[in-house]
Each structure stands twice: as structure tokens, then as C-alpha cells.
Design a protein around this motif. Structure first.
Motif, PDB file in Angstrom:
ATOM      1  N   MET A 277      28.322  44.745  25.703  1.00 58.92           N
ATOM      2  CA  MET A 277      29.386  44.418  26.651  1.00 58.92           C
ATOM      3  C   MET A 277      30.284  43.306  26.112  1.00 58.92           C
ATOM      4  O   MET A 277      29.893  42.154  26.051  1.00 58.92           O
ATOM      5  N   ASP A 278      31.498  43.683  25.705  1.00 58.87           N
ATOM      6  CA  ASP A 278      32.425  42.705  25.140  1.00 58.87           C
ATOM      7  C   ASP A 278      33.412  42.218  26.213  1.00 58.87           C
ATOM      8  O   ASP A 278      33.363  42.668  27.362  1.00 58.87           O
ATOM      9  N   PRO A 279      34.308  41.266  25.869  1.00 57.62           N
ATOM     10  CA  PRO A 279      35.244  40.731  26.870  1.00 57.62           C
ATOM     11  C   PRO A 279      36.074  41.805  27.561  1.00 57.62           C
ATOM     12  O   PRO A 279      36.408  41.666  28.748  1.00 57.62           O
ATOM     13  N   ILE A 280      36.425  42.897  26.855  1.00 57.09           N
ATOM     14  CA  ILE A 280      37.224  43.946  27.501  1.00 57.09           C
ATOM     15  C   ILE A 280      36.404  44.648  28.582  1.00 57.09           C
ATOM     16  O   ILE A 280      36.896  44.907  29.681  1.00 57.09           O
ATOM     17  N   ASP A 281      35.143  44.930  28.283  1.00 57.10           N
ATOM     18  CA  ASP A 281      34.268  45.511  29.312  1.00 57.10           C
ATOM     19  C   ASP A 281      34.218  44.604  30.540  1.00 57.10           C
ATOM     20  O   ASP A 281      34.303  45.069  31.682  1.00 57.10           O
ATOM     21  N   LYS A 282      34.094  43.313  30.280  1.00 60.09           N
ATOM     22  CA  LYS A 282      34.021  42.354  31.389  1.00 60.09           C
ATOM     23  C   LYS A 282      35.301  42.393  32.213  1.00 60.09           C
ATOM     24  O   LYS A 282      35.268  42.368  33.447  1.00 60.09           O
ATOM     25  N   GLN A 283      36.459  42.509  31.509  1.00 61.99           N
ATOM     26  CA  GLN A 283      37.739  42.611  32.217  1.00 61.99           C
ATOM     27  C   GLN A 283      37.796  43.880  33.068  1.00 61.99           C
ATOM     28  O   GLN A 283      38.308  43.879  34.184  1.00 61.99           O
ATOM     29  N   ILE A 284      37.304  44.967  32.500  1.00 61.49           N
ATOM     30  CA  ILE A 284      37.280  46.234  33.247  1.00 61.49           C
ATOM     31  C   ILE A 284      36.488  46.059  34.531  1.00 61.49           C
ATOM     32  O   ILE A 284      36.944  46.433  35.615  1.00 61.49           O
ATOM     33  N   LEU A 285      35.293  45.452  34.414  1.00 59.01           N
ATOM     34  CA  LEU A 285      34.448  45.252  35.607  1.00 59.01           C
ATOM     35  C   LEU A 285      35.147  44.336  36.610  1.00 59.01           C
ATOM     36  O   LEU A 285      35.074  44.543  37.815  1.00 59.01           O
ATOM     37  N   PHE A 286      35.834  43.297  36.093  1.00 60.12           N
ATOM     38  CA  PHE A 286      36.547  42.379  36.982  1.00 60.12           C
ATOM     39  C   PHE A 286      37.527  43.140  37.874  1.00 60.12           C
ATOM     40  O   PHE A 286      37.624  42.877  39.074  1.00 60.12           O
ATOM     41  N   HIS A 287      38.264  44.098  37.277  1.00 55.52           N
ATOM     42  CA  HIS A 287      39.253  44.837  38.072  1.00 55.52           C
ATOM     43  C   HIS A 287      38.605  45.885  38.959  1.00 55.52           C
ATOM     44  O   HIS A 287      39.075  46.153  40.064  1.00 55.52           O
ATOM     45  N   LEU A 288      37.539  46.453  38.493  1.00 57.44           N
ATOM     46  CA  LEU A 288      36.911  47.578  39.194  1.00 57.44           C
ATOM     47  C   LEU A 288      36.005  47.134  40.345  1.00 57.44           C
ATOM     48  O   LEU A 288      35.772  47.876  41.297  1.00 57.44           O
ATOM     49  N   GLN A 289      35.499  45.892  40.263  1.00 53.93           N
ATOM     50  CA  GLN A 289      34.432  45.493  41.181  1.00 53.93           C
ATOM     51  C   GLN A 289      34.797  45.637  42.662  1.00 53.93           C
ATOM     52  O   GLN A 289      33.966  46.048  43.472  1.00 53.93           O
ATOM     53  N   ASN A 290      36.036  45.339  43.020  1.00 55.79           N
ATOM     54  CA  ASN A 290      36.377  45.501  44.435  1.00 55.79           C
ATOM     55  C   ASN A 290      37.492  46.520  44.678  1.00 55.79           C
ATOM     56  O   ASN A 290      38.130  46.515  45.719  1.00 55.79           O
ATOM     57  N   GLN A 291      37.728  47.368  43.645  1.00 57.72           N
ATOM     58  CA  GLN A 291      38.699  48.467  43.823  1.00 57.72           C
ATOM     59  C   GLN A 291      38.128  49.690  43.101  1.00 57.72           C
ATOM     60  O   GLN A 291      38.689  50.160  42.123  1.00 57.72           O
ATOM     61  N   ALA A 292      37.041  50.178  43.627  1.00 56.36           N
ATOM     62  CA  ALA A 292      36.280  51.190  42.882  1.00 56.36           C
ATOM     63  C   ALA A 292      37.041  52.521  42.740  1.00 56.36           C
ATOM     64  O   ALA A 292      36.699  53.335  41.881  1.00 56.36           O
ATOM     65  N   ARG A 293      38.058  52.737  43.536  1.00 61.17           N
ATOM     66  CA  ARG A 293      38.795  54.003  43.443  1.00 61.17           C
ATOM     67  C   ARG A 293      40.036  53.907  42.536  1.00 61.17           C
ATOM     68  O   ARG A 293      40.817  54.886  42.435  1.00 61.17           O
ATOM     69  N   MET A 294      40.248  52.783  41.901  1.00 54.75           N
ATOM     70  CA  MET A 294      41.382  52.626  40.975  1.00 54.75           C
ATOM     71  C   MET A 294      41.357  53.775  39.946  1.00 54.75           C
ATOM     72  O   MET A 294      40.304  54.133  39.430  1.00 54.75           O
ATOM     73  N   SER A 295      42.534  54.306  39.643  1.00 51.44           N
ATOM     74  CA  SER A 295      42.582  55.391  38.648  1.00 51.44           C
ATOM     75  C   SER A 295      42.432  54.816  37.244  1.00 51.44           C
ATOM     76  O   SER A 295      42.722  53.642  37.009  1.00 51.44           O
ATOM     77  N   MET A 296      42.001  55.668  36.303  1.00 52.87           N
ATOM     78  CA  MET A 296      41.775  55.213  34.932  1.00 52.87           C
ATOM     79  C   MET A 296      43.086  54.765  34.276  1.00 52.87           C
ATOM     80  O   MET A 296      43.103  53.837  33.465  1.00 52.87           O
ATOM     81  N   THR A 297      44.171  55.431  34.634  1.00 52.15           N
ATOM     82  CA  THR A 297      45.490  55.077  34.085  1.00 52.15           C
ATOM     83  C   THR A 297      45.855  53.638  34.485  1.00 52.15           C
ATOM     84  O   THR A 297      46.209  52.798  33.646  1.00 52.15           O
ATOM     85  N   GLU A 298      45.719  53.377  35.784  1.00 46.68           N
ATOM     86  CA  GLU A 298      46.002  52.051  36.318  1.00 46.68           C
ATOM     87  C   GLU A 298      45.095  50.998  35.668  1.00 46.68           C
ATOM     88  O   GLU A 298      45.554  49.943  35.238  1.00 46.68           O
ATOM     89  N   LEU A 299      43.824  51.323  35.610  1.00 48.85           N
ATOM     90  CA  LEU A 299      42.855  50.399  35.026  1.00 48.85           C
ATOM     91  C   LEU A 299      43.211  50.104  33.569  1.00 48.85           C
ATOM     92  O   LEU A 299      43.143  48.969  33.105  1.00 48.85           O
ATOM     93  N   GLY A 300      43.605  51.172  32.851  1.00 47.84           N
ATOM     94  CA  GLY A 300      44.011  51.019  31.452  1.00 47.84           C
ATOM     95  C   GLY A 300      45.138  49.997  31.327  1.00 47.84           C
ATOM     96  O   GLY A 300      45.110  49.126  30.445  1.00 47.84           O
ATOM     97  N   LYS A 301      46.134  50.091  32.234  1.00 46.41           N
ATOM     98  CA  LYS A 301      47.250  49.128  32.182  1.00 46.41           C
ATOM     99  C   LYS A 301      46.750  47.686  32.354  1.00 46.41           C
ATOM    100  O   LYS A 301      47.206  46.778  31.661  1.00 46.41           O
ATOM    101  N   CYS A 302      45.840  47.503  33.276  1.00 45.66           N
ATOM    102  CA  CYS A 302      45.323  46.150  33.549  1.00 45.66           C
ATOM    103  C   CYS A 302      44.703  45.517  32.308  1.00 45.66           C
ATOM    104  O   CYS A 302      44.729  44.295  32.143  1.00 45.66           O
ATOM    105  N   VAL A 303      44.098  46.343  31.460  1.00 50.14           N
ATOM    106  CA  VAL A 303      43.363  45.778  30.322  1.00 50.14           C
ATOM    107  C   VAL A 303      43.986  46.147  28.978  1.00 50.14           C
ATOM    108  O   VAL A 303      43.360  45.989  27.921  1.00 50.14           O
ATOM    109  N   ASN A 304      45.233  46.662  29.023  1.00 47.74           N
ATOM    110  CA  ASN A 304      45.948  46.998  27.775  1.00 47.74           C
ATOM    111  C   ASN A 304      45.238  48.053  26.928  1.00 47.74           C
ATOM    112  O   ASN A 304      45.142  47.922  25.706  1.00 47.74           O
ATOM    113  N   LEU A 305      44.750  49.080  27.570  1.00 49.56           N
ATOM    114  CA  LEU A 305      44.108  50.180  26.830  1.00 49.56           C
ATOM    115  C   LEU A 305      44.695  51.502  27.309  1.00 49.56           C
ATOM    116  O   LEU A 305      45.208  51.604  28.428  1.00 49.56           O
TER     117      LEU A 305
END
Lengths: 152, 152, 152, 152, 152, 152, 152, 152
Positions: free
Chosen positions: C1-29
Motif C-alpha cells: 500500500m503506497d501513498p496513492i493507495d492511501k489517497q484512493i482510500l481517503f476519497h473512497l472512504q465516505n463516498q463508496a459509490r464514486m465512479s472510477m473516472t471521478e476517483l481517477g481525477k482525484c488522484v491523477n490516474l
């Protein structure tokens, strides 16, 4: 037990494998003289045992706990306590509980199982040890306690 | 730590002054081989100490008690505990108290004085030991635990 | 689990239905890259579940309580706990009780009935929740925890 | 909230990322119809959050505990609780304590440090979690609860 | 319930035998108007009872006590409580006990006998009342609470 | 206080507004005779008050609780208790607490606020009432207690 | 009981073998007058007993303890208490226990055995006496309490 | 202390004013011989005091209570205890409290006032005595204990 005996115990208490020659040097006595004194203290029961302290952590026992126990069937309880490998100390105490046990298990999970196996003997409170600021303090606390330094 | 190491500890745990020659016979090893193994267990921290157990009764300490302690100033409390000759063990525990101490004094009367000297650090409950059904149980409980007897 | 994984979890933890596209934008992937990472964290068990939190108030459950329980028949007790719709959490704990349960009922009155149904398993103490200053705090508390910002 | 809404919640409660198409199939509704219903339940506050559950074990938090707390300075205490990353739940309760907290730390040792940091806010009792027979039970316990099956 | 109703209750709460004419004068209403309002409050259950308070001291009941009770057989216990002339109140409560009773007996000695008669229903703690700083406070605490004084 | 007085109290205890004529019929006495007896019991303090019992539920007070209180400043505490509209009873008791209060508030939430306002006076335990199997039992429990029926 | 009676008790309370002549001198009365007064106080039950206090220490009873006892079988318990030579006082008390006993044994070890013999009657908490700052205070505390000195 | 001494104490323990002639007859000794033995037991401290037991009830002290006390200022507390006429016994004890006091007051009301006067020394629990099944048991429990009957 005179001041020299006390000095002998002071050196021996946490170095039980010290040779008699070495111990003699510490207390300004010949090897036969110090051997004689140690033997006499063993016979009188002043020295009870030479114990090797084995690391719990290193032998896979990661959880230490105390349990305050109230039983109304002391005999059955003590039989259990004597034969359980997890109980390493057991004291009869004043207060609302009648026993205090020291228990060592592999993990919190196995402590739970140990707790379950105790349920038939009475009620208890589990106190999990989080750290141990004083694991053991030598009974002969310092050389200052020893009077008559001229004897040395 | 293989079965032979475990056998060594089994013999050494309550006879810490046993000679290496004798210990070698117990486990079917030469004196140099057994010395080597013991040395390695000391270096790894499996063997923590060789301790001489001195009788409390014979050295004039007739009262043993446990004290459950609640303090809100851990630093001052631990300084006191480290330097008091009466406290021989101290554990940080879960539950409503934060420390469990083992205390040894000359008499119930001197236990009371020790209690008074604790008053400034917090509140406590004194549990006086009336007897000790299990003073200490060897950690290597029996040879049955040891697998691979053919190694011997 | 690297810092990017941690960032992903940070965004996902209270918005579990976020789309992968949106999530990708949040973490620059890219969307496939972030999907791959989320899938891997699911497989490793880092992500345990996506849970929909339903309002107790809105579904007619007005009383929340914790119960400290002491039973000496753990098996019967746990069978009861598993099948009761009122018990939503149950933990084995240290201390004088052996279980802590979280219980949700329609009213104080139905909590009383639930209490009655527990009487045969042991004794307990009911702690009624009057308010909840912290209902749930996200495990990835802040982005400051995450090292190596240059990775982003 | 009618039986269909209840069915929707039943499927969604532990699969928060389920697509609307899939969810529609489960409850015999078109994708737009089910989307509309979900949206309405979000607006009404029936659905409070979609939460991603992250493993404590996998993220290095090995110790879970509950703390019963008595403070006489609620404001200072709540400020502390809101900002501490270790406190993940906090409830105001009846009984002799005024708060029950859920605390997660890396180890028993760091739980002790957390305890020390609490000393200035009041007195407390630490209950260490040894296992969790019921981590979380879905609020919509079974489909049997749902009346009017003919609606489906 | 408007401000006038509240005023009526304020006057009636500790003078239940006041005549309607007198009550009418207190609240600036005719006797028939005030009678009508009182009757309506009786019908709605706002007024539950007109109770004559009889002195315990004067009727030979010198000991008042509260008992915190833990029973695991609520039905048998409640049957006992309903029929015992000594129990004058009984509440189901949260906490480690399940009932709080108010008990009145002739003397401490007869309280002891009452305690003995309770032994078969569970365990209890007796709290003897030494004095009663507030025996009963009127629920409509002051006229200041009542808004719209111009209505009068 | 003779058997007729006791009969009068029996009828009056839960119907404080009964007319003297009616009461006279119940006990086979003329209206002036019964009025005289009631008046005498009022003067002697046997009858302490005629109380109108007002419904807590109907007047918006949904939470009833008892609080066990330990204070070391009785004067400040009693001043607070006398003037707080939420405290409707207060008793000085034996045991580890010194006061038992009965408290009525609008909701569990306002009970919490009341608890906060008490923090400066000492420590307490809140017992929330879940139901009240016996709200009040008439002190003259039955007519069977009354001896000498021929007097009537 | 007039001031002279009180003076007589003051002198007699801790010197029960004082002769009547001597006692008469102390209170300015003739021997027959003082004898008459003492006799009358014996008959009225003001003087209950003349007791010889025997040293526990000197008769080999080194341990004194109080035991808080909860029994649910008072009759069996009281039979035991009456016949046990170790119980020298027993009081029925309010609170969570129902009896408080004073117990005297030869040693802590025999106290433990006494505890074991109590197990079948209920649960208890043992409070060991470490010292006794006030063993017994004379009920007539000082001569200042006695009014009307001119009577003498 | 031989069997004859023990016999002497047996007769004297609850009849402290018995004459030496009478006592001599009970134990088959001449008056001078028995006087000599009693004198020796007084000098050795075996006999501590001859106490006149005065009735609390008859001298207007209707309430007896025990108080478990926790103080952290033993000196101030003991000064108070020594000078208060209400405290007639005080023991230092093990457990969570440090003192147990026996207190005698005129009424429950004056016990409350005594409690208030204690507030500045620490916290306490009041146990009111409801009855006393064993007020005092003679230390020489029976003549059967006495060996060597031929000596008589």
C-alpha cells in the motif's frame, strides 16, 4: 545472616551462574569460604532457587494478563490452576475476589479461550498487561543497606 | 529454537547453576555443544537472566500485597515506583486502574506506611496476599510438549 | 500500500459509490489504472466492504444502547446474539464483563423487553445512548498523513 | 418507505457499489425507476452515507478498545475527541460514566500512550477487544420482514 | 393546552380541593368556564389524579428507603412488588440493576424483614433515606414560564 | 386516628376532590361529622396536601431519570437542586452516594444538558427510567387492614 | 438519668472493677447512695454488662478482619455466625451487602480457611485490619458534657 | 497462661465486677491465689481493661452506622476522628477504602450532619446498622477449649 551474607546475595541475585571464585573476589573471601556460606544459606532456605528467566516474547507468548477471580469452590479451582500451563502465578487475596492469577498466552485470542475454560469455576475480571515498567526488582536493593562496612 | 533447545531450557529453568557437563548429559550432547547452544540462546535474548530467588520470610519481609493504582500523573508515579525498595513489580493494565504493583514489606503495619506514602500519587486498592498456591510455574511446563523425541 | 493507495482510500472512504473516472481525477490516474488499484486492495482484504448507512431514526429505531454482559455460557449467548435483529455489534472484552453489545430498538420500552429476553444468559448493565458526538470517524484521518506528495 | 424501498435497502446495505441496473433486476424495477427511488431515499436522509470499510489489521492498527470515560469538562473533552485520530466513535451514555469511546491504535503499547494523553480530561476504564463475534449486522435483517410480497 | 390551562394547573397542583369558583377568580374566568376547562384536561389525561398526601410519620411509617434491584425473573418479582404493601413505587431502570423501588416500613427493623422477603427474587442494595430536602416539586414551577400574560 | 379515620383516608387518597357528602356516605357519617374529622386530620398533619397529578407525557416531558449523586459541597448542591425546575424529588441517602434525585426533562438530549449543568457539583450516575410498573401505591393498601368493622 | 448518674458512668466506663467506696468519693456520695444508683442503672438496662477486655495479641490471635457479606439464606448464615468462635460481631447493614462481621483468627492463613468455610453461605469481601487508631472510645466522652455542676 | 488462667478469664470476661472470693470458688483456688493470678495477667497485658458497657438506646443514641472512608490526608483525618464524640472505633483496612469507622449518633438526621462534617476529609460510604445479631462474642468461647481438666 550477617553483612557478608547480604553482600553475597546482592551479587548473586541477578547473576545466578557466577562462579564461586568470582563471587569470592566480590566479597573479599576465599572460594571455599564463600562456597561454605552459600551452601549454608541454601540449607537455611534463605536461597530458595536458581531460576533461568526465559523470554515470553521469544517463546511465542505475546499476551500477559492478571485475572481477579471469585470462586466458591476453591478445591476444583486450585486443581485447575495447578495443571493449566497458562497460569504461572496464583495468590489468595483479601478483598472481594479470592484469587489473583498471572496468566500468559500466545495472543489475546488464546486469552479469550483461556477465559472460557475458567467460566465453570466462578466469575473473574481480566486485566491485560499493556507494558511492564518494573518487571522485577532485586530484593537486596542497594549496598547502602548493608551496615558494618569494616567487615569487608 | 529446536526441540533440543527446548529440552535445555526445561532442565535449566529451575536449576540455573547446573554445570554444562551435567546439562549435556541430560540432553545427550557434549559439554562444548551444549555450551554453544546456551550461549546462542543468551545472545538471542531467549534466556534473559539467571536469578537467585531469596526467601522473603527469611529476610524479614512478612507481608506481600498487590495494589491496584489509578494515577493521573504517570511520570511522577513511575519515578516513585522505580526508586521505592518496596515495589518489586509494576505493570500497566487495562480496566479502571492503570497500574498493578506487587509490594513487599516487613509487616502489615509497614504496608500501611507504604500506603500513606502513595497517597499523593493517586487512589488505590490494597489486596493483601494470604497465601500463594502457585508461586511460580516453570514456563516449559512438561517434556511432553517437545516434539521429535528421535532427535535425542 | 503506497501513498496513492492511501489517497484512493481517503476519497473512497465516505463516498463508496464514486465512479472510477471521478476517483481517477482525484488522484491523477487514468480510469483503468485506478480500477486496477482498487481491485487489488479488494483482493488483499484492505477494502472489506462497501456499506450503505441507513438512518436508524428514519427507519423507526429510536433507542440505541450499549450492554456490558457477563455470561458463563458463551455458546448459548453467542447463538442468541447472532440471531437477534436488535444486536448490531458484539465484542469480547477484557474487564469484569465478557461482552459489549450495541443494541438498537424502537423505543426504551422495547429495549426493556430485549433486556428481559437476555436475562437467561447472564447479568448485564444497560448504557443508554443520549447523543453521539462522533458517530464514525474516517480511518484515513487527513491527507497530511500521506508522505511523498511528489508521487502525485 | 414501502416494501420495495425496503428491498432496495436490503440489497444495497452491504454492496454499496452495486449498479442501478443490477439493483433494478433484484427488485423487478427498471433502472430509471430504481434510480429515482434511491435518490429519494438519499434526499429524505434514509440513506445517510455510502461507506468503504477499510481493514484495521491490514492498515497496521492491531488494537481496538472501548473506553468508559467520566469527565467534568465536557467541552475540552469533546474538542480532544474530535481531533484525535485514534477515537473513531464517541457516545454520551447513561450510568456512572458519561462517555463511551471506540479507540483504534497500532498496538497495546500505543493504546497506553493514548490513555496517558487522556489523563487530563478525567478518569476512565479501558476495555480491550479480544475478538469481535459480530462486527456489524445489516439493519434490514432478512427479507422475511418485508410484507406484501405480491408487490414484487 | 393554552396559557390559561397552564395557569389553572399552576393553582390546582398543590390545592386539589380548591372550589371551581375560587379557581375561576384566580384565572379571571367564570365558574362554568373554568369547570369546562378542568373537565377537558381530565378527559385528555393531562390531569391524571387528585391525590391526598398522607403523612408517613403520622401513620407510623418511620423508615423510607430505596432499593436497587437485580432480578432475572421479572414476572415473579413484579407480582411480589404489586402485592407488597411496603413497595409504593417501582421503576424499570438502565444500569446494572433493573429496578428501583421506593419502600416504606415502620422501622429499620421491619425494613430488614422486608429485605429478607426479597432475597428469593434477586440481589439488591438498600439506600436508607436520612432526610428529604425536596419531597416533591410542583411540575408547573412558576408563573414566569407562562407566556401571553395579556390573555389574563 | 381510629378505624373510621382510616376509612376516610382510604376513600380520599386517590379521589382528593370527593365532596364531603359523598365521603360521608362511604363511611356512614353525616356531612358535618365527616368534615370535622377531615379538618382534624389536616390540623394534625396526617393529611399533608391535596395534590393534582399532571401527566408528564402530556406536558411534553418524555424522559424521567434518577441520579445518584456524590457531592462534597452540600450547600451549593442543595441551592441548585431547590431552584432547578428539572429536579422534582431529592433525598439524602446512605451508601456511597449522598443524594438520590428524580429528574424530569423533555428528552434524553435535554437530560444530557441537565447532566452537564450538574458537573460542577460532584459526580453522579444516571439511571434512565424505561417504564414504571408501580407509579404510586396508595398508602392505605386495603380495607382489610382496618380493624373493628363493627364501629362502622 | 441525672448529671450524677452520668458522672458515675463516666468513672465506671473504663474501670469497671472500681469499688463503690472509691466511686462514691469521685462523685461526692456515700457508698450506699452510689451503690443504690448503680443498681438502679443496672435494672433499667442503662448498664448492660461489665466486660473484661482480653488482649487478642497475647492470646495468639494475630489477625483481625471485617467481612462484608451478601447471603440470600439469612437463617443458615446466622446459625453459622452464632456458633463460629471466629466471628465476634455481626451487624445487619444497608447497602449492597447485608451483613458486616468482625472476625479474629490466629493468622492470615487461618483467616483464609475461615473464608473457605463461609463460601457456602454467599459472597463476601475481606477487609484486613492493618492497625486500629481508635480501638474503643468511651461513650461518656468528657465531663464537660455534664450540666448542673452545682449539683455536685 | 495455663488452663487455670484460661478458666479465670472465661468467668471474668462478661462479669468483670465478680469478687475474687467468688472467682476463686469457680476455679477451685483460694482468694489470694486467684488475686495473684489476675494481677499477673493485668501486668502482662493479657487483661487490657475492665469496661462498663452502657446502653446506646437508653442514653439517646438511636443510630449506629459503619463508614468506609477513603482519605488522602491521613493526619488531618485521624485528628478529626480522635476528637469527634461520634466515632467510637476506627480501623485502618485493606481494600479500596483506607479506614472503617463505627459511628453512633442520636438519629439518622444527626448521622447526616456527621456525614457533612466528614466531607472535607475524603469520600465515604455509609452503612446503617438495622440490627445486630451478634453484638459481642466472648473471646474464650467455651470451657471445652480448655485442656487438662484434671488440674481442676
Amino acid at each position: 545472616m550477617d553483612p557478608i551474607d547480604k553482600q553475597i546475595l546482592f551479587h548473586l541475585q541477578n547473576q545466578a551462574r557466577m562462579s564461586m571464585t568470582e563471587l569470592g573476589k566480590c566479597v573479599n573471601l576465599s572460594q571455599p569460604a564463600v562456597t561454605e556460606r552459600v551452601k549454608r544459606m541454601e540449607e537455611k532456605g534463605i536461597i530458595e532457587q536458581y531460576r533461568t528467566i526465559i523470554s515470553n516474547e521469544k517463546t511465542g507468548k505475546h499476551t500477559t494478563a492478571y485475572m481477579l477471580f471469585r470462586t466458591s469452590d476453591c478445591h476444583a479451582f486450585l486443581d485447575f490452576v495447578q495443571t493449566s500451563p497458562h497460569v504461572i502465578e496464583c495468590h489468595r487475596i483479601s478483598g472481594e475476589h479470592n484469587y489473583l492469577m498471572k496468566v500468559i498466552t500466545e495472543s489475546n485470542r488464546s486469552l479469550e479461550e483461556f477465559g472460557n475454560s475458567c467460566d465453570k469455576y466462578g466469575t473473574y475480571s481480566i486485566l491485560i498487561v499493556m507494558s511492564t515498567p518494573v518487571e522485577y526488582k532485586n530484593p537486596i536493593f542497594s549496598l547502602d543497606d548493608i551496615s558494618s562496612p569494616d567487615l569487608l
